[in-house]
Design a protein around this motif. Structure first.
Motif, PDB file in Angstrom:
ATOM      1  N   GLU A 171       0.804  -1.224   0.000  1.00 46.06           N
ATOM      2  CA  GLU A 171       0.000   0.000   0.000  1.00 46.06           C
ATOM      3  C   GLU A 171       0.835   1.272   0.000  1.00 46.06           C
ATOM      4  OE1 GLU A 171      -4.353  -0.596   1.454  1.00 46.06           O
ATOM      5  OE2 GLU A 171      -3.024  -0.924   3.164  1.00 46.06           O
ATOM      6  N   PHE A 172       2.078   1.216   0.430  1.00 43.05           N
ATOM      7  CA  PHE A 172       2.912   2.416   0.361  1.00 43.05           C
ATOM      8  C   PHE A 172       3.242   2.802  -1.079  1.00 43.05           C
ATOM      9  CE2 PHE A 172       4.018   1.850   4.940  1.00 43.05           C
ATOM     10  CZ  PHE A 172       3.711   3.148   5.340  1.00 43.05           C
ATOM     11  N   ASP A 173       2.896   1.938  -2.039  1.00 48.98           N
ATOM     12  CA  ASP A 173       3.104   2.267  -3.448  1.00 48.98           C
ATOM     13  C   ASP A 173       1.990   3.134  -4.018  1.00 48.98           C
ATOM     14  OD1 ASP A 173       5.422   0.820  -3.467  1.00 48.98           O
ATOM     15  OD2 ASP A 173       4.571  -0.966  -4.397  1.00 48.98           O
ATOM     16  N   TYR A 174       0.944   3.412  -3.242  1.00 51.58           N
ATOM     17  CA  TYR A 174      -0.162   4.221  -3.757  1.00 51.58           C
ATOM     18  C   TYR A 174       0.308   5.639  -4.067  1.00 51.58           C
ATOM     19  CZ  TYR A 174      -3.473   0.772  -1.800  1.00 51.58           C
ATOM     20  OH  TYR A 174      -4.171  -0.356  -1.492  1.00 51.58           O
ATOM     21  N   PRO A 175      -0.160   6.222  -5.180  1.00 54.71           N
ATOM     22  CA  PRO A 175       0.092   7.655  -5.417  1.00 54.71           C
ATOM     23  C   PRO A 175      -0.600   8.488  -4.333  1.00 54.71           C
ATOM     24  CG  PRO A 175      -0.666   6.557  -7.408  1.00 54.71           C
ATOM     25  CD  PRO A 175      -0.886   5.594  -6.284  1.00 54.71           C
ATOM     26  N   LYS A 176      -0.048   9.626  -4.043  1.00 57.96           N
ATOM     27  CA  LYS A 176      -0.626  10.500  -3.018  1.00 57.96           C
ATOM     28  C   LYS A 176      -1.588  11.471  -3.700  1.00 57.96           C
ATOM     29  CE  LYS A 176       3.262  10.132   0.182  1.00 57.96           C
ATOM     30  NZ  LYS A 176       3.860   8.977  -0.492  1.00 57.96           N
ATOM     31  N   ASP A 177      -2.768  10.990  -4.067  1.00 56.25           N
ATOM     32  CA  ASP A 177      -3.767  11.848  -4.701  1.00 56.25           C
ATOM     33  C   ASP A 177      -5.169  11.342  -4.362  1.00 56.25           C
ATOM     34  OD1 ASP A 177      -4.471   9.775  -6.581  1.00 56.25           O
ATOM     35  OD2 ASP A 177      -2.768  10.366  -7.801  1.00 56.25           O
ATOM     36  N   ASP A 178      -6.184  12.026  -4.877  1.00 51.99           N
ATOM     37  CA  ASP A 178      -7.567  11.751  -4.484  1.00 51.99           C
ATOM     38  C   ASP A 178      -8.095  10.407  -4.964  1.00 51.99           C
ATOM     39  OD1 ASP A 178      -7.609  14.186  -3.221  1.00 51.99           O
ATOM     40  OD2 ASP A 178      -8.618  15.242  -4.859  1.00 51.99           O
ATOM     41  N   ASP A 179      -7.443   9.781  -5.948  1.00 52.03           N
ATOM     42  CA  ASP A 179      -7.905   8.473  -6.408  1.00 52.03           C
ATOM     43  C   ASP A 179      -7.607   7.368  -5.396  1.00 52.03           C
ATOM     44  OD1 ASP A 179      -9.132   9.137  -8.784  1.00 52.03           O
ATOM     45  OD2 ASP A 179      -7.307   8.907  -9.984  1.00 52.03           O
ATOM     46  N   PHE A 180      -6.729   7.645  -4.429  1.00 50.66           N
ATOM     47  CA  PHE A 180      -6.337   6.645  -3.439  1.00 50.66           C
ATOM     48  C   PHE A 180      -6.499   7.249  -2.039  1.00 50.66           C
ATOM     49  CE2 PHE A 180      -4.387   5.677  -7.414  1.00 50.66           C
ATOM     50  CZ  PHE A 180      -4.492   4.308  -7.517  1.00 50.66           C
ATOM     51  N   PRO A 181      -7.766   7.371  -1.592  1.00 46.42           N
ATOM     52  CA  PRO A 181      -8.032   8.129  -0.370  1.00 46.42           C
ATOM     53  C   PRO A 181      -7.738   7.403   0.928  1.00 46.42           C
ATOM     54  CG  PRO A 181     -10.070   7.251  -1.254  1.00 46.42           C
ATOM     55  CD  PRO A 181      -9.001   6.907  -2.251  1.00 46.42           C
ATOM     56  N   LYS A 182      -7.563   6.066   0.887  1.00 44.60           N
ATOM     57  CA  LYS A 182      -7.388   5.356   2.153  1.00 44.60           C
ATOM     58  C   LYS A 182      -6.605   4.067   1.938  1.00 44.60           C
ATOM     59  CE  LYS A 182     -10.800   2.979   3.855  1.00 44.60           C
ATOM     60  NZ  LYS A 182     -12.100   2.599   4.415  1.00 44.60           N
ATOM     61  N   PHE A 183      -6.057   3.560   3.055  1.00 47.42           N
ATOM     62  CA  PHE A 183      -5.432   2.245   3.072  1.00 47.42           C
ATOM     63  C   PHE A 183      -6.487   1.226   3.517  1.00 47.42           C
ATOM     64  CE2 PHE A 183      -1.439   4.733   4.155  1.00 47.42           C
ATOM     65  CZ  PHE A 183      -0.904   4.619   2.881  1.00 47.42           C
ATOM     66  N   TYR A 184      -6.578   0.121   2.821  1.00 46.20           N
ATOM     67  CA  TYR A 184      -7.539  -0.920   3.188  1.00 46.20           C
ATOM     68  C   TYR A 184      -6.905  -2.018   4.034  1.00 46.20           C
ATOM     69  CZ  TYR A 184     -10.859   1.162  -0.011  1.00 46.20           C
ATOM     70  OH  TYR A 184     -11.723   2.035  -0.620  1.00 46.20           O
ATOM     71  N   PHE A 185      -5.563  -2.062   4.065  1.00 42.45           N
ATOM     72  CA  PHE A 185      -4.860  -3.115   4.784  1.00 42.45           C
ATOM     73  C   PHE A 185      -3.841  -2.526   5.751  1.00 42.45           C
ATOM     74  CE2 PHE A 185      -6.073  -4.686   0.566  1.00 42.45           C
ATOM     75  CZ  PHE A 185      -7.013  -5.625   0.961  1.00 42.45           C
ATOM     76  N   GLY A 186      -4.242  -1.448   6.439  1.00 44.11           N
ATOM     77  CA  GLY A 186      -3.420  -0.876   7.494  1.00 44.11           C
ATOM     78  C   GLY A 186      -2.070  -0.373   7.039  1.00 44.11           C
ATOM     79  N   ALA A 187      -1.994   0.165   5.802  1.00 44.25           N
ATOM     80  CA  ALA A 187      -0.719   0.593   5.216  1.00 44.25           C
ATOM     81  C   ALA A 187       0.262  -0.573   5.159  1.00 44.25           C
ATOM     82  CB  ALA A 187      -0.122   1.776   5.980  1.00 44.25           C
ATOM     83  N   GLY A 188      -0.283  -1.764   4.904  1.00 46.69           N
ATOM     84  CA  GLY A 188       0.530  -2.971   4.849  1.00 46.69           C
ATOM     85  C   GLY A 188       0.647  -3.528   3.450  1.00 46.69           C
TER      86      GLY A 188
END
Length: 213
Positions: A171-188
């Motif tokens: 999940e740390f690979d997510y872009p930091k923008d509005d399309d990825f508003p939350k972590f679903y697996f605890g930032a794991g």
């Protein structure tokens, strides 16, 4: 028999195929979020709440053989939290299906975890050693070695049952923008295993998933 790419990814595990979220969407190929693949006709539902699961991503790669693998998870935080080991029935589901573009229009019973983006499958790269602390932080990838596990009991059970590591989604690979508003697996990280075949490939109809952080 396995080809040279499958051998280095899944037998020797010396290399992996890095996964990178693009800054644009794609109608076909590997992708995350957005409208789901048209080939998914029967939408998975959470066994705890009965709600439609969230569409996470689709992997298409010749390394995984014909077809595509799409991942879904429960929208319920408690149901997802329990999936830190493989569950029966599962609250994280992998569906093997034929390759297809996204459905033409969004459907009310097809919720997505993210905005739609292409998922770029990189060229084979040397894999990191998960047991070496000086190595870079784990990345999303197909093949190679899974990241270090906090508890290996359920992994050993999977491997003893004939399953092997297929891919991981960090999940740390997510872009930091509005399309990825939350972590679903605890930032794991989400881990995908499947049963190994006698030919040396995977039976993607037997996918088991779990996450950890």
């Amino acid at each position: 028999m396995t080809n040279d790419l499958e051998r280095t990814l899944f037998v020797q595990r010396a290399q992996c195929l890095p996964l990178t979220i693009a800054d644009h969407d794609a109608e076909a190929g590997s992708r995350v979020g957005g409208r789901p693949p048209a080939a998914v006709k029967r939408w998975p539902r959470c066994p705890v709440t009965g709600a439609p699961m969230l569409y996470l991503l689709t992997l298409e790669s010749d390394a995984l053989g014909p077809g595509a693998l799409s991942l879904f998870c429960s929208p319920d935080a408690g149901a997802r939290a329990a999936a830190r080991r493989p569950l029966d029935p599962p609250t994280i589901v992998g569906l093997h299906h034929e390759r297809s573009p996204r459905v033409a229009t969004a459907e009310s019973d097809a919720p997505s975890a993210f905005g739609g983006r292409a998922l770029l499958v990189g060229a084979p790269a040397d894999d990191v050693d998960p047991d070496e602390p000086s190595e870079p932080f784990p990345c999303s990838k197909i093949g190679g070695k899974p990241s270090t596990f906090q508890s290996e009991a359920h992994v050993e059970a999977l491997e003893q049952g004939g399953h092997g590591f297929v891919a991981q989604w960090v999940e740390f690979d997510y872009p930091k923008d509005d399309d990825f508003p939350k972590f679903y697996f605890g930032a794991g990280a989400l881990f995908v295993y499947a049963r190994l075949t006698e030919e040396g490939g995977f039976d993607l109809g037997s996918v088991r998933c779990f996450w950890e952080k």
